[in-house]
Each structure stands twice: as structure tokens, then as C-alpha cells.
Design an enzyme around this catalytic site. Structure first.
Site, PDB file in Angstrom:
ATOM      1  N   LYS A   1       0.841  -1.199   0.000  1.00  0.00           N
ATOM      2  CA  LYS A   1       0.000   0.000   0.000  1.00  0.00           C
ATOM      3  C   LYS A   1       0.874   1.246   0.000  1.00  0.00           C
ATOM      4  O   LYS A   1       1.906   1.301   0.672  1.00  0.00           O
ATOM      5  CB  LYS A   1      -0.908  -0.027   1.236  1.00  0.00           C
TER       6      LYS A   1
ATOM      7  N   SER B   1      -9.803   2.538   2.874  1.00  0.00           N
ATOM      8  CA  SER B   1      -8.860   3.205   2.009  1.00  0.00           C
ATOM      9  C   SER B   1      -7.944   2.239   1.252  1.00  0.00           C
ATOM     10  O   SER B   1      -7.286   2.634   0.286  1.00  0.00           O
ATOM     11  CB  SER B   1      -7.987   4.158   2.835  1.00  0.00           C
TER      12      SER B   1
ATOM     13  N   SER C   1     -10.469   0.160   7.221  1.00  0.00           N
ATOM     14  CA  SER C   1      -9.889   0.261   5.881  1.00  0.00           C
ATOM     15  C   SER C   1      -9.179  -0.986   5.377  1.00  0.00           C
ATOM     16  O   SER C   1      -8.705  -1.013   4.240  1.00  0.00           O
ATOM     17  CB  SER C   1      -8.914   1.447   5.817  1.00  0.00           C
TER      18      SER C   1
END
Length: 495
Positions: free
Chosen positions: A78, A158, A182
Site C-alpha cells: 500500500k 482506504s 480500511s
């Protein structure tokens, strides 16, 4: 062996150790899959050269018999994790061009174990979002579709790029972060597994901060076993992070017996929200029966302060964000606005932050600054902190009564279409976190497991919440649920 990118971590590990495949072959299969999946917009910074070097080193290590479980496994990272010499923008324009000279502790642990980095993954800007629509890179797209409908769906947020990449078999697993859901919400939206460990189990050092008392890293994988394997490597005490727990990391994979006979599974009445879709209620009931059939005792419980969790979260998280994001001012790194003649440092700050931050980040910074201001600190921030203490106490009381894990829905719906939730009503988007934020406020471990499909053929997930520091038992409960649900569906390839 074909379609190597579709393997799980456990399958790849066994094949690598048996010398049936190489990490180089595995990595090339993933790189090819990434190349053909540009429409998903999951990977935003590709690192094929680094991946090939790491795969070569992993194969040499495996040949010597020095092969930890994650050795040779291709991953996506990420964009919130700082990776040395590789762009790390947190999905924001304000960090454009930023290439750290250091490695986050979590990614360091993975690479130290021989894992392979395929590239950086898309995400909501500074991890603020539930749909991956606030990213400077554009929307990440869910590989699932609704029946014969071609409308692009959100992969959640997210960690939307991470979820999309794992669900589409672009990588074997990915790192995610979870501040209010998330990891778990995008996992549920894309039919994969995602675990948020206990706060402090994974180091936050080198992860771009959103809300420091809530953020926690975790793995996003194709199975519960994979989550256990990857989490084991990610965890561990880090002296560079004052919130990192100085506790030994158990063997999470060894905990996966599937035996949950006699375990007490709590069903909180407060999670039966008004307007909850029938499909979510039905899935929850089915999950409850699966756990009962596996030998668990089902107990109705109460978490009375749950209804205050969302408002408390959306005071505390923006407050911490406004403090953390104050450092992005255009002085030392990242974007700096072009100044007009006569502009001073104040104008530089204002223009840089106005240009560099997107609307959602600006909204949360302003909310956070407001609730921390002198006239409203006690009315909002201190009151939210007191509510957080009550929410934490609710869980403590339930676990003190002998409950081993709590079963809830993971999300209030299946994945929705990109653009379907208007920016004019951000509260509607915030409601996506209704089942997940309590876990972050209390610092507990939580896992989302795919458990079924809705009537439009989209995946739905169930969430299990565990005792603090007892990820092994939580993973075992999730493993039992996974086996009972038997979810094996994959998105049809259209990209």
C-alpha cells in the site's frame, strides 16, 4: 504449472520448498497479470526491477534451505508504507516526488523474510475514504461486477488498491492499513480476507500517519491461513515505535486447528441497525448457524455504547489527522506551490496545502482543527475521548463474561458503484464504517471473512472481533467460519 499468480501464499510456499516452481517464475506471472490489468488502476508505482532482484535472492535462499514462510512471495505494498527509494505518496499530490531514504518496519520485516515487492498500491488520499475515490491516482476499480451490469464498482477504501489487486490475482497478498475499517471493509467488498491486529501488534514506524491512536497495519490475503502466515512476519516489537507492544509473536498458523467446540461467540444486539438490508441480516444469521454447527456456543450480548461510535470516531480521527498533517507545508519535501511576487511564507503554506490536499482531506483537517480549538475542545474532543473509553469498557465487560469472539456483519451493503455516493453528502460515505470503527476505538483485533454473495452476485463478508493480543484464537474462529462458508467464487475476468 500455469496461472501461478492465482496461488495462495500457503500453496506457493509449499511449491517453492518442493522446488516445483521458482520465485522468479511466480514473480513474472504476477508482473504479467499487472501489465494486463491497467483498467483496475490497483498498482500505481510498478517496481519490476526490484521484484526480479528480490525473487532471484529468494530463490538462492530457498536453494540453501533458508526459507521462511514468506520467502519468495510476491506482494503489493500500500502506498502508505514508506519504501526506500520508491515513490511513497500516500495517494496525495502533496507528497509528489517523495522517495524515502528509509524502509517502514512492516515492509522491512517482509523483505527481510524474502518477500518480493511488485509495486505500490492505490489508496484513498492519506487513508481518508471508504471507496478509493479520493486518490490522486484516480479511482481503483473492483474486479467484481453486478450481474450483467458493466458499471465500475468501488473496491472499498482506504486500502482499495490492495483489495482489488489481491482479488484479481495480481499479487499473492498485499499490505493494508486500518484506521476505521480500511482493511476489513475493502476485503468484504472484494471477496478476500483482511485482518486488523490488536493496536500495537504491528509497528507504525514508516507508515504515513492518519490518526495515530487508531492506525494499524495488517495483511490482505486470499485465505485465513495466508493471513496468519503473513501477519506472523509483519508483527513484532519495534523500539522505533513507542506504541509497539513488547510481546512475543505466537505462531498464528499453528493456531489454525478449526476446532471451536465450546467457544462462546457473542452476537451484539446493537449491530442490528435500522434499515440494514435483508441480505446482510440473512448472512449474519447463516454465519451464526455455521459457528453453532461447528460446536460454538452462541450468546446474545450487548455493547450499549455502539451507537456513539461513529460520531466519536469522526471527532477523534480528524482531530489527530489535523495534527499529523500539519507537517505537510511545502518546506522540506513534496509539493510546493508556485508563489507570486510578494508572497511570503504564510501564502506558501496556504497555496501549497490548498493545491496538495484533496477535498476530503481538507474537510477532515478543518473538522479536526475545529474540534481541537480552544472553545470546542471540551465540548467535542474530550467528550469523544470519554465515549471511546465507554466503548472500550463495553468490550472488556463482554470478554470478562467469557465471550471468546464476536460475530457481526463487516459492511452495511455490498460494493456500490463508483460515483454513486455524492461528495455533497459525506456522511452517507462515513456510514460504511458503522460495523468496523468500534474495533479501532477499542484497539481490538478484527477480521473480515468472505461468506456469501448478494442477489447481484457481489461478495459479502462477516466480521469476527477478538480479545486483545489473541489473534491466534481469532484466526482459528475465522478459519472455522471460512471452512463452513466454503466461499470459492472469483470475479469473472473482464479487465
Amino acid at each position: 504449472m500455469s496461472d501461478l499468480n492465482t496461488l495462495t501464499i500457503a500453496e506457493a510456499r509449499d511449491n517453492l520448498r518442493a522446488k516445483e516452481i521458482t520465485s522468479a517464475e511466480l514473480t513474472e506471472a504476477c508482473l504479467s497479470a499487472i501489465e494486463g490489468a491497467g483498467t483496475l488502476n490497483a498498482f500505481v508505482h510498478n517496481t519490476p526491477e526490484i521484484a526480479r532482484e528480490q525473487a532471484k535472492a529468494a530463490d538462492a535462499r530457498i536453494a540453501k534451505g533458508d526459507a521462511p514462510s514468506m520467502c519468495g512471495i510476491p506482494l503489493g505494498i500500500k502506498d502508505l508504507f514508506c519504501t526506500k527509494g520508491v515513490p511513497s505518496q500516500a495517494g496525495s499530490a502533496i507528497l509528489e516526488g517523495f522517495k524515502p531514504e528509509y524502509e517502514s518496519t512492516v515492509s522491512h520485516n517482509l523483505f527481510d523474510a524474502g518477500s518480493v515487492m511488485l509495486g505500490k498500491l492505490n489508496m484513498d488520499e492519506f487513508a481518508m475514504g471508504s471507496s478509493n475515490e479520493t486518490s490522486v491516482y484516480g479511482n481503483a476499480v473492483n474486479p467484481w461486477r453486478r450481474g450483467n451490469d458493466d458499471a465500475a464498482l468501488t473496491p472499498g477504501g482506504s486500502s482499495g488498491g490492495s483489495a482489488s489487486a489481491v482479488a484479481a490475482d495480481l499479487c499473492l497478498a498485499a499490505t493494508g492499513t486500518d484506521t476505521g475499517g480500511s482493511i476489513r471493509q475493502p476485503a468484504a467488498f472484494t471477496g478476500i480476507t483482511g485482518i486488523k491486529p490488536t493496536y500495537g501488534r504491528c509497528s507504525r514506524w514508516g507508515i504515513v500517519a492518519f490518526a495515530s491512536s487508531l492506525d494499524q497495519a495488517g495483511p490482505m490475503t486470499k485465505s485465513v491461513r495466508d493471513a496468519a502466515i503473513m501477519l506472523q512476519t509483519m508483527c513484532g516489537h519495534d523500539p522505533k515505535d513507542s506504541t509497539s507492544a513488547e510481546l512475543a509473536v505466537p505462531d498464528f498458523e499453528a493456531a489454525l486447528t478449526g476446532d471451536i467446540k465450546g467457544k462462546k461467540i457473542g452476537i451484539p444486539k446493537e449491530y442490528r441497525m435500522d434499515g440494514m438490508p435483508d441480505e446482510i441480516e440473512t448472512l449474519w444469521q447463516q454465519g451464526t448457524e455455521m459457528m453453532r454447527d461447528a460446536g460454538a456456543e452462541i450468546v446474545d450480548i450487548s455493547l450499549p455504547h455502539t451507537k456513539y461510535a461513529l460520531p466519536a470516531y469522526y471527532v477523534i480521527a480528524p482531530a489527530e489527522a489535523s495534527s499529523n498533517l500539519a507537517r505537510y507545508d511545502g518546506v522540506r519535501y513534496g509539493h510546493r506551490a508556485t508563489l507570486a511576487a510578494g508572497d511570503g511564507i504564510t501564502e506558501m503554506y496556504e497555496k501549497t496545502r490548498a493545491e496538495g490536499f484533496g477535498h476530503e482531506v481538507q474537510r477532515r483537517v478543518m473538522v479536526g482543527t475545529y474540534v481541537l480549538s480552544a472553545g470546542f475542545y471540551d465540548a467535542y474532543y474530550n467528550r469523544a475521548r470519554r465515549v471511546r473509553t465507554l466503548i472500550k469498557r463495553d468490550f472488556e465487560n463482554v470478554f470478562a463474561d467469557g465471550i471468546d469472539a464476536i460475530l457481526t456483519p463487516a459492511t452495511p451493503s455490498a460494493a456500490f458503484g463508483l460515483g454513486e455516493m455524492s461528495e455533497a453528502d459525506p456522511v452517507a460515505m462515513y456510514l460504511n464504517d458503522v460495523f468496523t470503527v468500534t474495533v479501532n476505538l477499542a484497539g481490538l483485533p478484527g477480521i473480515s471473512v468472505p461468506a456469501g454473495l448478494d442477489k447481484q452476485g457481489l461478495p459479502l463478508g462477516l466480521q469476527l472481533i477478538g480479545r486483545p493480543w489473541d489473534e491466534g484464537d481469532l484466526l482459528n474462529c475465522a478459519y472455522s467460519l471460512e471452512r463452513a462458508a466454503g466461499f470459492v467464487e472469483k470475479p469473472g475476468k473482464w479487465w
